[in-house]
Scaffold this motif. Sequence first.
Motif, PDB file in Angstrom:
ATOM      1  N   LYS A  16       2.545  -8.475  -8.344  1.00 12.26           N
ATOM      2  CA  LYS A  16       3.994  -8.422  -8.176  1.00 12.26           C
ATOM      3  C   LYS A  16       4.454  -6.992  -7.900  1.00 12.26           C
ATOM      4  O   LYS A  16       5.229  -6.753  -6.962  1.00 12.26           O
ATOM      5  CB  LYS A  16       4.681  -8.967  -9.429  1.00 12.26           C
ATOM      6  CG  LYS A  16       6.207  -8.923  -9.406  1.00 12.26           C
ATOM      7  CD  LYS A  16       6.764  -9.565 -10.669  1.00 12.26           C
ATOM      8  CE  LYS A  16       8.294  -9.570 -10.677  1.00 12.26           C
ATOM      9  NZ  LYS A  16       8.860  -8.222 -10.791  1.00 12.26           N
ATOM     10  N   ASN A  17       3.976  -6.045  -8.681  1.00 13.80           N
ATOM     11  CA  ASN A  17       4.400  -4.658  -8.497  1.00 13.80           C
ATOM     12  C   ASN A  17       3.800  -4.022  -7.252  1.00 13.80           C
ATOM     13  O   ASN A  17       4.394  -3.119  -6.662  1.00 13.80           O
ATOM     14  CB  ASN A  17       4.054  -3.833  -9.741  1.00 13.80           C
ATOM     15  CG  ASN A  17       4.941  -4.190 -10.919  1.00 13.80           C
ATOM     16  OD1 ASN A  17       6.071  -4.619 -10.746  1.00 13.80           O
ATOM     17  ND2 ASN A  17       4.421  -4.033 -12.128  1.00 13.80           N
ATOM     18  N   PHE A  36      -6.403   6.316   1.944  1.00 15.52           N
ATOM     19  CA  PHE A  36      -5.755   7.188   0.979  1.00 15.52           C
ATOM     20  C   PHE A  36      -5.739   6.563  -0.417  1.00 15.52           C
ATOM     21  O   PHE A  36      -6.169   7.167  -1.397  1.00 15.52           O
ATOM     22  CB  PHE A  36      -4.338   7.493   1.445  1.00 15.52           C
ATOM     23  CG  PHE A  36      -3.469   8.164   0.430  1.00 15.52           C
ATOM     24  CD1 PHE A  36      -3.875   9.332  -0.181  1.00 15.52           C
ATOM     25  CD2 PHE A  36      -2.238   7.639   0.104  1.00 15.52           C
ATOM     26  CE1 PHE A  36      -3.064   9.965  -1.112  1.00 15.52           C
ATOM     27  CE2 PHE A  36      -1.422   8.257  -0.818  1.00 15.52           C
ATOM     28  CZ  PHE A  36      -1.836   9.426  -1.435  1.00 15.52           C
ATOM     29  N   CYS A  37      -5.251   5.312  -0.531  1.00 14.87           N
ATOM     30  CA  CYS A  37      -5.105   4.702  -1.862  1.00 14.87           C
ATOM     31  C   CYS A  37      -6.406   4.090  -2.365  1.00 14.87           C
ATOM     32  O   CYS A  37      -6.554   3.832  -3.552  1.00 14.87           O
ATOM     33  CB  CYS A  37      -4.004   3.655  -1.851  1.00 14.87           C
ATOM     34  SG  CYS A  37      -4.471   2.088  -1.103  1.00 14.87           S
ATOM     35  N   ARG A  38      -7.351   3.817  -1.453  1.00 16.65           N
ATOM     36  CA  ARG A  38      -8.684   3.294  -1.795  1.00 16.65           C
ATOM     37  C   ARG A  38      -8.619   2.021  -2.638  1.00 16.65           C
ATOM     38  O   ARG A  38      -9.382   1.820  -3.561  1.00 16.65           O
ATOM     39  CB  ARG A  38      -9.499   4.372  -2.502  1.00 16.65           C
ATOM     40  CG  ARG A  38      -9.733   5.612  -1.657  1.00 16.65           C
ATOM     41  CD  ARG A  38     -10.534   6.650  -2.417  1.00 16.65           C
ATOM     42  NE  ARG A  38      -9.871   7.043  -3.653  1.00 16.65           N
ATOM     43  CZ  ARG A  38     -10.466   7.683  -4.651  1.00 16.65           C
ATOM     44  NH1 ARG A  38     -11.746   7.971  -4.576  1.00 16.65           N
ATOM     45  NH2 ARG A  38      -9.790   8.013  -5.734  1.00 16.65           N
ATOM     46  N   GLY A  39      -7.657   1.175  -2.307  1.00 14.97           N
ATOM     47  CA  GLY A  39      -7.545  -0.099  -3.006  1.00 14.97           C
ATOM     48  C   GLY A  39      -6.581  -0.092  -4.164  1.00 14.97           C
ATOM     49  O   GLY A  39      -6.326  -1.125  -4.775  1.00 14.97           O
ATOM     50  N   TYR A  84       4.632  -0.614  -4.661  1.00 13.36           N
ATOM     51  CA  TYR A  84       3.453   0.231  -4.791  1.00 13.36           C
ATOM     52  C   TYR A  84       2.822   0.512  -3.425  1.00 13.36           C
ATOM     53  O   TYR A  84       2.609   1.673  -3.047  1.00 13.36           O
ATOM     54  CB  TYR A  84       2.443  -0.427  -5.725  1.00 13.36           C
ATOM     55  CG  TYR A  84       1.159   0.350  -5.914  1.00 13.36           C
ATOM     56  CD1 TYR A  84       1.062   1.312  -6.907  1.00 13.36           C
ATOM     57  CD2 TYR A  84       0.044   0.112  -5.114  1.00 13.36           C
ATOM     58  CE1 TYR A  84      -0.111   2.029  -7.092  1.00 13.36           C
ATOM     59  CE2 TYR A  84      -1.124   0.820  -5.283  1.00 13.36           C
ATOM     60  CZ  TYR A  84      -1.207   1.776  -6.268  1.00 13.36           C
ATOM     61  OH  TYR A  84      -2.379   2.483  -6.437  1.00 13.36           O
ATOM     62  N   CYS A  85       2.526  -0.542  -2.688  1.00 17.08           N
ATOM     63  CA  CYS A  85       1.872  -0.383  -1.384  1.00 17.08           C
ATOM     64  C   CYS A  85       2.809   0.285  -0.377  1.00 17.08           C
ATOM     65  O   CYS A  85       2.374   1.101   0.448  1.00 17.08           O
ATOM     66  CB  CYS A  85       1.402  -1.733  -0.862  1.00 17.08           C
ATOM     67  SG  CYS A  85       0.099  -2.494  -1.858  1.00 17.08           S
ATOM     68  N   ARG A  86       4.088  -0.057  -0.456  1.00 22.36           N
ATOM     69  CA  ARG A  86       5.061   0.517   0.482  1.00 22.36           C
ATOM     70  C   ARG A  86       5.129   2.028   0.342  1.00 22.36           C
ATOM     71  O   ARG A  86       5.213   2.752   1.343  1.00 22.36           O
ATOM     72  CB  ARG A  86       6.443  -0.100   0.225  1.00 22.36           C
ATOM     73  CG  ARG A  86       7.538   0.423   1.142  1.00 22.36           C
ATOM     74  CD  ARG A  86       7.350  -0.070   2.563  1.00 22.36           C
ATOM     75  NE  ARG A  86       8.357   0.466   3.455  1.00 22.36           N
ATOM     76  CZ  ARG A  86       8.253   1.614   4.120  1.00 22.36           C
ATOM     77  NH1 ARG A  86       7.163   2.363   3.949  1.00 22.36           N
ATOM     78  NH2 ARG A  86       9.191   2.034   4.932  1.00 22.36           N
TER      79      ARG A  86
END
Length: 370
Positions: free
Chosen positions: A335-336, A324-327, A341-343
């Motif tokens: 840090k972010n 979905f996020c493709r990296g 972000y990933c969560r």
Amino acid sequence: MSKFLKRKVHTVFLMLGNNCNMNCKYCLQHPLVTRQLTNKVNPEIYDFLKECAEELGVNQKLHIQFYGGEPLLYFETIKEVVKHTKDYCWFSVITNGKAVTKEMVTFFNTYNMPVTISWDGPNVLETRGYDVFAVEEKRKLLLDIEQLGLSAVLSSKAYPLEILAAFQSISDEYYKIHGYQVNINIDEIFNTGDLPEELLNLDYSKVEQEMLELGKYYLETRIGDTKTKLSDYTKLCYIDRFFGTLKRFYVEGDGKFNRSYCSCGNGYDVLNLDLEGNLYPCHNTSHQIGKISDEYFSYLNKVLAVDNTKLYKVKCDKCPAVAFCRGGCKLVSSKNRAEGYCRLKQAVFLPIVSVFEEYGRQMAGEVNGG
């Protein structure tokens, strides 16, 4: 021999300027824009855009996405650019809609221009400070646009179900006028430097539960015997996006994250160009990376140098949400990424994956006589 930097691009974000008539709390540009862009057109950009269009072949046109700041504050420039490039380009606009006029609507419709309105639904005053659809005159003008889209940002003030319900209300009204629905999009909030903590403090369990509900509803409606209703449109359209993503990643692709540069294409097959002829790695930053007259490999090396996607390649390939996020976005720091972000990407995407996995198990059981 070509006069300008040469590559096959399908989209050019034309950065009209940094000025804006709003002050959205989650604006990506606040920490990234440090200088004003020129608002005077260098005529050479028209030659450059024509060359880009010619590379696509005779049956395709180059896509120009007008971008700001707030692009409607530069409407005279938009008209000028369209006048010079309409034979080989097609156009779209992302706007907050606050500055829209009848003249603009007529112009957009004349050139079949998709116009996407940034709007977060019932709590938009908390995120953007202005509700364009609450102003009757503006609402009527926006609903007259023949290719209207709505785009929201998922945050602690705007969760999926309430956004989709708000979109559906606008789309129902739009359907009565045009006989078809609006386009919709929902992005996930992310921090490029100094976003308010209140917007980033999401209830991830709530996001997961709502996405699970939407995924199950999608399967019941699309694959089951439930009849599709007009009131289902925004929910089904939203989940269709994820279904298509899964198909492309696992069925049409090899299910591996093999890229060493950002999948959005910014700086590569998507160019970010200001009116003077300067190029940028992303349209949300004022950090110049080159010029249209640069040698291609010199430009490309500069773009690659500021693209951190490759640093996360191994870790991303182990995460199911990478389909979905493709990296992820190259503007987001390590840090972010770690702090939310990933969560959030996982909270949005993994419930959809679980629904389709369960459906696949059920289908396999039926085939095997289970």
